[in-house]
Scaffold this motif. Sequence first.
Motif, PDB file in Angstrom:
ATOM      1  N   VAL A 184       0.834  -1.200   0.000  1.00  0.00           N
ATOM      2  CA  VAL A 184       0.000   0.000   0.000  1.00  0.00           C
ATOM      3  C   VAL A 184       0.873   1.257   0.000  1.00  0.00           C
ATOM      4  N   ALA A 185       1.951   1.233   0.780  1.00  0.00           N
ATOM      5  CA  ALA A 185       2.864   2.381   0.802  1.00  0.00           C
ATOM      6  C   ALA A 185       3.473   2.614  -0.577  1.00  0.00           C
ATOM      7  N   ILE A 186       3.842   1.523  -1.246  1.00  0.00           N
ATOM      8  CA  ILE A 186       4.426   1.648  -2.583  1.00  0.00           C
ATOM      9  C   ILE A 186       3.387   2.178  -3.567  1.00  0.00           C
ATOM     10  N   GLU A 187       2.158   1.640  -3.485  1.00  0.00           N
ATOM     11  CA  GLU A 187       1.095   2.105  -4.389  1.00  0.00           C
ATOM     12  C   GLU A 187       0.813   3.585  -4.158  1.00  0.00           C
ATOM     13  N   THR A 188       0.763   4.002  -2.891  1.00  0.00           N
ATOM     14  CA  THR A 188       0.497   5.407  -2.585  1.00  0.00           C
ATOM     15  C   THR A 188       1.620   6.296  -3.090  1.00  0.00           C
ATOM     16  N   GLU A 189       2.856   5.869  -2.865  1.00  0.00           N
ATOM     17  CA  GLU A 189       3.996   6.650  -3.339  1.00  0.00           C
ATOM     18  C   GLU A 189       4.009   6.714  -4.863  1.00  0.00           C
ATOM     19  N   TYR A 190       3.700   5.608  -5.501  1.00  0.00           N
ATOM     20  CA  TYR A 190       3.683   5.573  -6.965  1.00  0.00           C
ATOM     21  C   TYR A 190       2.618   6.512  -7.518  1.00  0.00           C
ATOM     22  N   ALA A 191       1.426   6.455  -6.911  1.00  0.00           N
ATOM     23  CA  ALA A 191       0.358   7.345  -7.364  1.00  0.00           C
ATOM     24  C   ALA A 191       0.735   8.806  -7.144  1.00  0.00           C
ATOM     25  N   GLY A 192       1.338   9.102  -5.980  1.00  0.00           N
ATOM     26  CA  GLY A 192       1.743  10.475  -5.716  1.00  0.00           C
ATOM     27  C   GLY A 192       2.792  10.970  -6.695  1.00  0.00           C
ATOM     28  N   LYS A 193       3.768  10.114  -7.000  1.00  0.00           N
ATOM     29  CA  LYS A 193       4.801  10.506  -7.956  1.00  0.00           C
ATOM     30  C   LYS A 193       4.226  10.677  -9.358  1.00  0.00           C
ATOM     31  N   LEU A 194       3.258   9.826  -9.717  1.00  0.00           N
ATOM     32  CA  LEU A 194       2.610  10.007 -11.018  1.00  0.00           C
ATOM     33  C   LEU A 194       1.891  11.351 -11.087  1.00  0.00           C
ATOM     34  N   ARG A 195       1.196  11.699 -10.020  1.00  0.00           N
ATOM     35  CA  ARG A 195       0.476  12.980 -10.008  1.00  0.00           C
ATOM     36  C   ARG A 195       1.457  14.156 -10.066  1.00  0.00           C
ATOM     37  N   ARG A 196       2.567  14.071  -9.332  1.00  0.00           N
ATOM     38  CA  ARG A 196       3.568  15.141  -9.411  1.00  0.00           C
ATOM     39  C   ARG A 196       4.174  15.215 -10.809  1.00  0.00           C
ATOM     40  N   LEU A 197       4.373  14.052 -11.422  1.00  0.00           N
ATOM     41  CA  LEU A 197       4.895  14.023 -12.785  1.00  0.00           C
ATOM     42  C   LEU A 197       3.945  14.732 -13.744  1.00  0.00           C
ATOM     43  N   VAL A 198       2.652  14.422 -13.617  1.00  0.00           N
ATOM     44  CA  VAL A 198       1.652  15.061 -14.477  1.00  0.00           C
ATOM     45  C   VAL A 198       1.623  16.569 -14.226  1.00  0.00           C
ATOM     46  N   LYS A 199       1.703  16.964 -12.960  1.00  0.00           N
ATOM     47  CA  LYS A 199       1.669  18.390 -12.625  1.00  0.00           C
ATOM     48  C   LYS A 199       2.887  19.111 -13.173  1.00  0.00           C
ATOM     49  N   ASN A 200       4.058  18.497 -13.063  1.00  0.00           N
ATOM     50  CA  ASN A 200       5.284  19.142 -13.524  1.00  0.00           C
ATOM     51  C   ASN A 200       5.304  19.329 -15.036  1.00  0.00           C
ATOM     52  N   TYR A 201       4.638  18.437 -15.764  1.00  0.00           N
ATOM     53  CA  TYR A 201       4.676  18.495 -17.222  1.00  0.00           C
ATOM     54  C   TYR A 201       3.406  19.084 -17.823  1.00  0.00           C
ATOM     55  N   GLN A 202       2.553  19.674 -16.973  1.00  0.00           N
ATOM     56  CA  GLN A 202       1.396  20.377 -17.526  1.00  0.00           C
ATOM     57  C   GLN A 202       1.872  21.583 -18.327  1.00  0.00           C
TER      58      GLN A 202
END
Length: 611
Positions: free
Chosen positions: A66-84
């Motif tokens: 669960v920690a890995i899934e949460t971290e992965y989802a958070g990093k994906l969202r930051r990735l999307v935000k950074n490349y908007q």
Amino acid sequence: MLALLAGGSSRTSSSNKLAESENAAQNSNNMSWGNELWDQNENLAIHTNRGIDALDKYANFLRDRVAIETEYAGKLRRLVKNYQPKKKEEEDNEFTSMQAFRNLLKEVGDLAGQREVVSESLQLQIIAGVTLLSKTLREERKKCLSDGASLQQNLTTQLSSLDRAKRNYEKAYRDSEKAVDSYKRADMDLNLSRAEVERYKNVMTSKIQQSDDAKNEYANQLQKTNNLQQQHYSMLLPAVLNRLQELDEKRTRGFREFIVGAADVESSVAPIIARCMEGIVKAGESINEKEDTFKVIERYQSGFTPPRDIPFEDLSKCDPDSVQDSHYSNSTSNHLTMRGTMSANKLKKRVGIFNIFGSNKNSLTADGQKEDFSDLPPNQRRKKLQAKIAELQQKIAQETNARDGLMKMKIVYEANSSLGNPMTVEGQLNESEHKLEKLKVDLKKYQGFLEKASQVPVATSSPQANRNQLQNGHRTSRHSNGSADDHHDDGDDQPDDAGSLSSSASPESGLGTSHTSLPGSGQGSANENAIGEDTYYETEVETLNPLGTCKALYPFEASSEGSIPMNEGEELQVIEIDQGDGWTRVRRANNSNGWDEGFVPTSYIECTLYA
């Protein structure tokens, strides 16, 4: 044939395995820990403890996942935000490649959302269930072991009582045997009196009675022990062991359900993830290189035609002064050509030194464009004006609908005052009328801009070509005092306003010997002025990229139009270096209209240019 035999053997093997599994299941239903493992209490306690530890280990595994899934989802969202796409990149959103990239970012954001769903579902459904089951199993196991220990303690106590009764019986029996032997020896001894023989007889009788009592007690304890032992091993202990069996089966069954449940959680988002992948593929397939190429043409097409050939100049037919002037003007033209072609769309030309010979009425706005878009090429200007007119027409239609609604509301209120006060609508109606009138004025203004832009014929050559033509058709010579003499084809010389300016080349005068500081300064015919102001030195195409920074060494008060004041120590952006006239073009941020640009004396600043 071999294939048939192989198929038959594989089916036979599968049937045998199925039968074996069914027999094992049937035998396991007839077997229990209480009957088969009545003497393995300690091993069963160890086994059940290890089983619960394994369940806890699985819970820890899920927590880490669960920690890995949460971290992965958070990093994906930051990735999307950074490349908007940034605000300055919004103009590129019309290209299919950029639209596909935006859709890709959206799908990746949806993927991050599904990973968050997996994380939350595992946390709320699986981990919570595993934790609760583990806690329940430990409590039940502890109770079972406590009951088993209590039963074993009762049996041990009874066995101790039996052992004591047996030892008492054995002692009493030996004592009775000794008493009987003593009495027999005394009865046969003639030297003993009758009283002594009677005493031996009484002792014998007492010992025999004690032996009988001990025997009865031993028999009683033996019966109680046998009954308790039979009950212990046939009922009480099996019940406890069977409870441990149920507990372990409950753990095993829960383990199975939790693993399947975790897989179901993952499977539940699989269709959505598949749709995200389909969306990414669709976004990639939507890219059309031909459409993007057409949009690039639409955006940057100026409407100009390439410059015509430069005419040959026969120097033998010109006077020496004209030869010198021609050489100088050609070098100037080449310099401007280099600046106009090599700096892409970031070029910004000087419109006269301090706008002395021409004033730019449309100052820079925050987006760097004029109100009438006159700084754009003809095609781009017409497109911008048409888009602005369409936007105003849409606003007018919306405001008209709003006004009509307010008028209908006012009529209803006037007809039935119980529904509302008509005066409350009057203010909104007046405000709507004011907005509508302003929008119509703006629409008429931009329609006028469009009509004017449409009436102007499309230039047959670019501004650079016009510069070349002007340099060849109207010779311009610069003197040390900054004056200019325009040589026309008709041979008439026109007076120059620059003659009234000071001949000093100080920073305050700003005239020096620059060949780009005084464009269009001659006062010739109206046609010449039009060329000099509207065609030859056009205003900026786009805001220039800074060439470096500068720091003011001394304070400077702007005394002429086109210059800007600065304070000592102030830092500004350099957007055009000194062209030899002693002035440098700089820019500073402005909260009101975006940027302040102008000229400052080069000797007043210390420049640091970018590499």
